[in-house]
Structures are given as C-alpha cells and as structure tokens.
Enzyme design. Structure first.
Site, PDB file in Angstrom:
ATOM      1  N   LYS A  53       0.856  -1.206   0.000  1.00 28.85           N
ATOM      2  CA  LYS A  53       0.000   0.000   0.000  1.00 28.85           C
ATOM      3  C   LYS A  53       0.890   1.254   0.000  1.00 28.85           C
ATOM      4  CE  LYS A  53      -3.840  -2.360   2.158  1.00 28.85           C
ATOM      5  NZ  LYS A  53      -4.489  -2.815   3.383  1.00 28.85           N
ATOM      6  N   GLN A  97      -4.625  -1.788   9.763  1.00 26.95           N
ATOM      7  CA  GLN A  97      -4.537  -3.107   9.138  1.00 26.95           C
ATOM      8  C   GLN A  97      -5.087  -4.184  10.079  1.00 26.95           C
ATOM      9  OE1 GLN A  97      -3.418  -3.688   5.875  1.00 26.95           O
ATOM     10  NE2 GLN A  97      -4.167  -5.758   6.257  1.00 26.95           N
ATOM     11  N   ASP A 120     -11.067   2.811   4.274  1.00 26.13           N
ATOM     12  CA  ASP A 120     -11.372   1.390   4.126  1.00 26.13           C
ATOM     13  C   ASP A 120     -12.883   1.162   3.997  1.00 26.13           C
ATOM     14  OD1 ASP A 120      -9.311  -0.435   3.900  1.00 26.13           O
ATOM     15  OD2 ASP A 120      -8.913  -0.547   6.049  1.00 26.13           O
TER      16      ASP A 120
END
Ligand code: NDP
Length: 294
Positions: A53, A97, A120
């Site tokens: 990412k 994460q 997200d």
C-alpha cells in the site's frame, strides 16, 4: 477458453489516472493526498499488504506514513493514536490493518476512526451510507471488483449473481453493490454462507459467481454453469513443492477445472488482489478532495 481478467493491468490504469489527478491538485496549489497505515505486531501477511500500500502511494504521488505498534500495545494506546489521527488536518485518510491482536476489539477500533477519514469504508456510518445509496467510501475489495466488471464491460443488469461469503469487508458489501439500481449492477443477488443448504444448486444458477470464502479450491468445475463469470477473492497460502519457499497462493476457486467453463475468470494472484489497493487510493483521493464529507 475464458478471458482472463487482468487485475494488475486495470489497477495500473487506475493508478495512472490517480497520478494525473494528483498532478492537477498540486498545480492548483493543493498539497499531496496523504494516506497513513497503522500496523500492529509482526504478522507477515499484514506487513506485506501494508508495504505494498505504501509503495503504491509513492508511485501515484501521495504522501504516505506508517504508524507501527508492538503487538503488546494496549487498546487504550491505540485508540489514543486514532484520536490524534482523526484530528490531524494534514492527514486525509488512514487504515488500521486487520487482524488486530486478540486483546484489542476490532469493532471498537473501526468505530473510533472518523468516518471522513475511513478510506477502508468499514465504519458503520460508511456502511450505512452504502446501503442507503449515499456517497461513501466503498470497502476496497468489493469496489475493486466493480471496477473490473466495468473495465471488461461485463453485463450485469438482470443477471443472477451468487456471492459466497458474507463477511463485513467482502461478501456483504459485495452483495449490496451488485443489487444496486445502477447500470454497473442491477443483479439479482443470492448471498450464500456456511449454513447455506445445497450450495451447488445456487451456484449452478449463477451468471456471476463471486467467491469470498477463504478455503482453497472450494469452488469446483461441477458447481459452475457454462459461460459464467467467476470472480475469485480468496487468497490462501498452501504448501507447495513447486516453489522455493514451500508455499504458494491459491484462490477459493479450483482454477483448472472452473476456467474452461467460464466466459471470464480472475486468476489468483493477479486478479482481485491488485484492485484492492487501487480502490483504497481512489477512496483516499476522494477524501483529499473532500468529495464525500465536505
Ligand atoms: P471471512 O472468514 O471473514 O468470511 C468467510 C465467509 O465464507 C463467511 O461468511 C463464511 O460463512 C463463508 N464460508 C465459510 N465456509 C463456507 C462453506 N463451506 N460454504 C459456504 N460459505 C462458507 O473471510 P473474508 O471475507 O475476510 O475473506 C475471504 C477470502 O478473501 C480470504 O481468502 C481472504 O484472504 C480473501 N481476501 C482477499 C482480499 C483481496 O484483496 N483479494 C481482501 C480481503 C479478503 P459464515 O458467515 O456462515 O461463517
């Protein structure tokens, strides 16, 4: 033979579009979009995802930052950092994460992220906005799949889409997206899970099968009708004698058996995976441009 859906190629295209937009923003005197990732512990898969990412952020001209915590970090410490990031005007969006260590409540963490920075798309407000057809950050993996279907001009209207798996991050938002009243969706959707009876009866009816189960080679050739579109979300690490490492990645679909019956199919790796990052960057660009939350 089917058309192999090349997620890497589509992801590259999207990244180029994003990079061009970043240039425009900078020309207009704005700062670069800024995405941060929070990584707790040393899970190798999570480290790989976060690294890629960050690398892709640099490629498109974003600022990126990594916030690392030891796996023993307390929930309170993590929530304090999230609070700081929520208030940081120089940060457009961030991700935490997953998975997190067992002593930290993922739900608490998800709900602590400010919805306007939740690129997200996991916060209940953003999921609710998705359900209600309001502008929102769409969860990156399902959003990436919609891009793939669009790019390959795969007809979805009036088609029967069977989604296998109902997780909050993949299966459930995917089923909502495919049922939407938009030209890129308008499917009749069946959402299957571990309690579904006679799964094969459902999948055999499907024009589009989206497998998000987390079980290697679960969808076999006899479960798919001729001409179906098959999207394989699964990333499963299995032992292998073919690789130096002794492991390889396989999807939820038994590719060799299923592919000959398909019109389109995604490989693993190189199908859905690369799209997830592209979608995350798209959401970050929306955050930087304040297009969802003013
Ligand atoms: P989860 O484990 O959260 O969910 C799995 C789902 O599959 C559940 O809804 C479960 O049903 C269902 N399921 C399990 N066994 C069966 C069965 N025998 N028959 C029918 N349904 C079943 O997984 P995720 O959604 O997070 O991930 C799914 C896969 O996708 C994983 O391999 C993951 O690594 C991968 N993934 C890939 C991404 C990418 O970027 N390509 C991103 C995210 C995930 P129930 O609800 O009843 O338990």
């Amino acid at each position: 033979m089917p058309t192999l859906i090349n997620g890497k190629e589509v992801s590259e295209k999207i990244q180029q579009e994003i990079a061009a937009e970043v240039e425009q923003l900078i020309k207009a005197g704005k700062r670069k979009p800024h995405l941060a990732a929070v990584l707790v512990g040393n899970d190798p898969a999570s480290q790989t995802y976060v690294n890629s990412k960050i690398k892709t952020c640099e490629k498109v001209g974003f600022t990126s930052s990594l916030v690392r915590f030891d796996e023993n970090v307390t929930e309170t410490e993590l929530l304090k950092k999230i609070e700081e990031m929520n208030e940081d005007a120089g940060l457009d969006g961030y991700i935490v994460q997953l998975p997190l260590p067992k002593h930290i409540s993922e739900q608490k963490v998800i709900e602590a992220v400010k919805p306007s920075k939740d690129v997200d798309g996991f916060h209940p407000i953003n999921v609710g906005r998705l359900v209600l057809n309001l502008p929102t950050y769409i969860s990156a993996t399902p959003y990436g799949i919609v891009h793939l279907l669009e790019y390959y001009k795969i007809e979805t209207q009036g088609k029967h889409c069977v989604v296998i798996g109902r997780s909050n991050i993949v299966g459930t938002p995917m089923s909502i997206l495919m049922a939407k009243n938009t030209p890129l969706a308008n499917c009749t959707v069946t959402l299957c899970h571990s309690k579904t009876k006679n799964l094969k009866e459902h999948t055999l009816q499907a024009d589009i099968v989206i497998a998000a189960i987390g079980r290697p080679n679960f969808v076999t050739g006899d479960m798919v009708k001729q001409g179906a579109v098959v999207i394989d979300v699964g990333i499963n690490r299995v032992t292998s004698t073919e690789t130096k490492s002794g492991f390889k990645l396989v999807g939820d679909v038994k590719f060799d058996e299923v592919a000959p019956k398909c019109s389109f199919i995604t490989p693993v790796p190189g199908g859905v995976g690369p799209m997830t990052i592209a979608s995350l960057l798209k959401n970050t660009l929306l955050a930087a441009k304040k297009e969802i939350y003013k």
